[in-house]
Motif scaffolding. Structure first.
Motif, PDB file in Angstrom:
ATOM      1  N   ARG A 222       0.837  -1.204   0.000  1.00  0.00           N
ATOM      2  CA  ARG A 222       0.000   0.000   0.000  1.00  0.00           C
ATOM      3  C   ARG A 222       0.877   1.262   0.000  1.00  0.00           C
ATOM      4  O   ARG A 222       0.608   2.220  -0.715  1.00  0.00           O
ATOM      5  CB  ARG A 222      -0.940   0.002   1.202  1.00  0.00           C
ATOM      6  CG  ARG A 222      -1.936   1.139   1.175  1.00  0.00           C
ATOM      7  CD  ARG A 222      -2.937   1.097   2.312  1.00  0.00           C
ATOM      8  NE  ARG A 222      -3.556  -0.209   2.460  1.00  0.00           N
ATOM      9  CZ  ARG A 222      -3.483  -0.958   3.573  1.00  0.00           C
ATOM     10  NH1 ARG A 222      -2.804  -0.538   4.619  1.00  0.00           N
ATOM     11  NH2 ARG A 222      -4.078  -2.127   3.636  1.00  0.00           N
TER      12      ARG A 222
ATOM     13  N   ASN B 108       3.951   1.477  -1.149  1.00  0.00           N
ATOM     14  CA  ASN B 108       4.567   1.562  -2.473  1.00  0.00           C
ATOM     15  C   ASN B 108       3.602   2.159  -3.493  1.00  0.00           C
ATOM     16  O   ASN B 108       3.994   2.985  -4.324  1.00  0.00           O
ATOM     17  CB  ASN B 108       5.028   0.182  -2.940  1.00  0.00           C
ATOM     18  CG  ASN B 108       6.178  -0.358  -2.127  1.00  0.00           C
ATOM     19  OD1 ASN B 108       6.869   0.378  -1.441  1.00  0.00           O
ATOM     20  ND2 ASN B 108       6.385  -1.656  -2.193  1.00  0.00           N
ATOM     21  N   ILE B 109       2.335   1.769  -3.418  1.00  0.00           N
ATOM     22  CA  ILE B 109       1.319   2.321  -4.321  1.00  0.00           C
ATOM     23  C   ILE B 109       1.107   3.797  -4.042  1.00  0.00           C
ATOM     24  O   ILE B 109       1.107   4.627  -4.960  1.00  0.00           O
ATOM     25  CB  ILE B 109      -0.004   1.535  -4.191  1.00  0.00           C
ATOM     26  CG1 ILE B 109       0.165   0.123  -4.742  1.00  0.00           C
ATOM     27  CG2 ILE B 109      -1.146   2.270  -4.897  1.00  0.00           C
ATOM     28  CD1 ILE B 109      -0.977  -0.825  -4.404  1.00  0.00           C
ATOM     29  N   ASP B 110       0.926   4.153  -2.767  1.00  0.00           N
ATOM     30  CA  ASP B 110       0.694   5.556  -2.392  1.00  0.00           C
ATOM     31  C   ASP B 110       1.835   6.466  -2.810  1.00  0.00           C
ATOM     32  O   ASP B 110       1.620   7.602  -3.224  1.00  0.00           O
ATOM     33  CB  ASP B 110       0.477   5.686  -0.880  1.00  0.00           C
ATOM     34  CG  ASP B 110      -0.832   5.084  -0.403  1.00  0.00           C
ATOM     35  OD1 ASP B 110      -1.695   4.749  -1.261  1.00  0.00           O
ATOM     36  OD2 ASP B 110      -0.989   4.918   0.820  1.00  0.00           O
ATOM     37  N   GLU B 111       3.062   5.959  -2.703  1.00  0.00           N
ATOM     38  CA  GLU B 111       4.243   6.756  -3.035  1.00  0.00           C
ATOM     39  C   GLU B 111       4.582   6.687  -4.527  1.00  0.00           C
ATOM     40  O   GLU B 111       5.543   7.298  -4.971  1.00  0.00           O
ATOM     41  CB  GLU B 111       5.448   6.291  -2.215  1.00  0.00           C
ATOM     42  CG  GLU B 111       5.295   6.534  -0.735  1.00  0.00           C
ATOM     43  CD  GLU B 111       5.237   8.012  -0.379  1.00  0.00           C
ATOM     44  OE1 GLU B 111       5.930   8.825  -1.031  1.00  0.00           O
ATOM     45  OE2 GLU B 111       4.488   8.357   0.559  1.00  0.00           O
ATOM     46  N   LYS B 112       3.778   5.911  -5.277  1.00  0.00           N
ATOM     47  CA  LYS B 112       3.972   5.753  -6.719  1.00  0.00           C
ATOM     48  C   LYS B 112       5.343   5.166  -7.062  1.00  0.00           C
ATOM     49  O   LYS B 112       5.980   5.539  -8.034  1.00  0.00           O
ATOM     50  CB  LYS B 112       3.737   7.072  -7.459  1.00  0.00           C
ATOM     51  CG  LYS B 112       2.302   7.563  -7.304  1.00  0.00           C
ATOM     52  CD  LYS B 112       2.042   8.804  -8.077  1.00  0.00           C
ATOM     53  CE  LYS B 112       0.663   9.352  -7.990  1.00  0.00           C
ATOM     54  NZ  LYS B 112      -0.284   8.909  -7.027  1.00  0.00           N
ATOM     55  N   TRP B 113       5.759   4.208  -6.232  1.00  0.00           N
ATOM     56  CA  TRP B 113       6.990   3.486  -6.503  1.00  0.00           C
ATOM     57  C   TRP B 113       6.624   2.320  -7.410  1.00  0.00           C
ATOM     58  O   TRP B 113       6.591   1.150  -7.000  1.00  0.00           O
ATOM     59  CB  TRP B 113       7.639   3.022  -5.205  1.00  0.00           C
ATOM     60  CG  TRP B 113       8.114   4.160  -4.347  1.00  0.00           C
ATOM     61  CD1 TRP B 113       8.544   5.379  -4.771  1.00  0.00           C
ATOM     62  CD2 TRP B 113       8.206   4.178  -2.919  1.00  0.00           C
ATOM     63  NE1 TRP B 113       8.908   6.156  -3.706  1.00  0.00           N
ATOM     64  CE2 TRP B 113       8.708   5.450  -2.543  1.00  0.00           C
ATOM     65  CE3 TRP B 113       7.923   3.255  -1.927  1.00  0.00           C
ATOM     66  CZ2 TRP B 113       8.933   5.811  -1.225  1.00  0.00           C
ATOM     67  CZ3 TRP B 113       8.135   3.612  -0.612  1.00  0.00           C
ATOM     68  CH2 TRP B 113       8.644   4.874  -0.270  1.00  0.00           C
ATOM     69  N   ASN B 114       6.323   2.658  -8.673  1.00  0.00           N
ATOM     70  CA  ASN B 114       5.745   1.709  -9.615  1.00  0.00           C
ATOM     71  C   ASN B 114       6.617   0.491  -9.879  1.00  0.00           C
ATOM     72  O   ASN B 114       6.101  -0.606 -10.098  1.00  0.00           O
ATOM     73  CB  ASN B 114       5.398   2.408 -10.929  1.00  0.00           C
ATOM     74  CG  ASN B 114       4.338   3.467 -10.712  1.00  0.00           C
ATOM     75  OD1 ASN B 114       3.472   3.335  -9.859  1.00  0.00           O
ATOM     76  ND2 ASN B 114       4.410   4.550 -11.471  1.00  0.00           N
ATOM     77  N   ASN B 115       7.928   0.667  -9.869  1.00  0.00           N
ATOM     78  CA  ASN B 115       8.792  -0.493 -10.094  1.00  0.00           C
ATOM     79  C   ASN B 115       8.615  -1.532  -8.988  1.00  0.00           C
ATOM     80  O   ASN B 115       8.673  -2.732  -9.246  1.00  0.00           O
ATOM     81  CB  ASN B 115      10.257  -0.082 -10.223  1.00  0.00           C
ATOM     82  CG  ASN B 115      10.768   0.627  -8.988  1.00  0.00           C
ATOM     83  OD1 ASN B 115      10.052   1.396  -8.342  1.00  0.00           O
ATOM     84  ND2 ASN B 115      12.020   0.402  -8.647  1.00  0.00           N
TER      85      ASN B 115
ATOM     86  N   VAL C  33       5.744  -1.824  -7.188  1.00  0.00           N
ATOM     87  CA  VAL C  33       4.364  -2.300  -7.327  1.00  0.00           C
ATOM     88  C   VAL C  33       4.272  -3.349  -8.433  1.00  0.00           C
ATOM     89  O   VAL C  33       3.587  -4.360  -8.289  1.00  0.00           O
ATOM     90  CB  VAL C  33       3.400  -1.121  -7.603  1.00  0.00           C
ATOM     91  CG1 VAL C  33       1.999  -1.615  -7.891  1.00  0.00           C
ATOM     92  CG2 VAL C  33       3.405  -0.138  -6.434  1.00  0.00           C
ATOM     93  N   GLU C  34       4.973  -3.115  -9.523  1.00  0.00           N
ATOM     94  CA  GLU C  34       4.920  -4.034 -10.661  1.00  0.00           C
ATOM     95  C   GLU C  34       5.611  -5.366 -10.378  1.00  0.00           C
ATOM     96  O   GLU C  34       5.329  -6.360 -11.034  1.00  0.00           O
ATOM     97  CB  GLU C  34       5.564  -3.374 -11.890  1.00  0.00           C
ATOM     98  CG  GLU C  34       4.757  -2.202 -12.408  1.00  0.00           C
ATOM     99  CD  GLU C  34       5.508  -1.359 -13.424  1.00  0.00           C
ATOM    100  OE1 GLU C  34       6.675  -1.688 -13.748  1.00  0.00           O
ATOM    101  OE2 GLU C  34       4.932  -0.355 -13.874  1.00  0.00           O
TER     102      GLU C  34
END
Length: 68
Positions: free
Chosen positions: A25, A27-34, A36-37
């Motif tokens: 959560r 990682n998603i909130d902070e937009k750490w997309n790598n 999240v993916e």
């Protein structure tokens, strides 16, 4: 372990596998997309890390500390 950060007490504890949902959560909130993916790889990384720590304050998304 208790630390003081900006004049406030912070309790840091060992990572537990069920913490990962909060880490994801964050990682998603902070937009750490790598991160999240690569959910499964990151989860395995946390599960097998030699010294991971988290701080959960008032059941909110954790402040995460990881020492290498």
């Amino acid at each position: 372990m208790e630390l003081t950060l900006n004049g406030q007490a912070v309790v840091v504890r060992d990572y537990q596998e069920d913490d990962y949902v909060d880490i994801l959560r964050l990682n998603i909130d902070e937009k750490w997309n790598n991160l999240v993916e690569n959910v499964e790889n990151v989860k395995q990384f946390w599960n097998h890390s030699s010294i991971p720590y988290v701080n959960k304050k008032l059941h909110k998304t954790p402040f995460i500390v990881r020492f290498l």
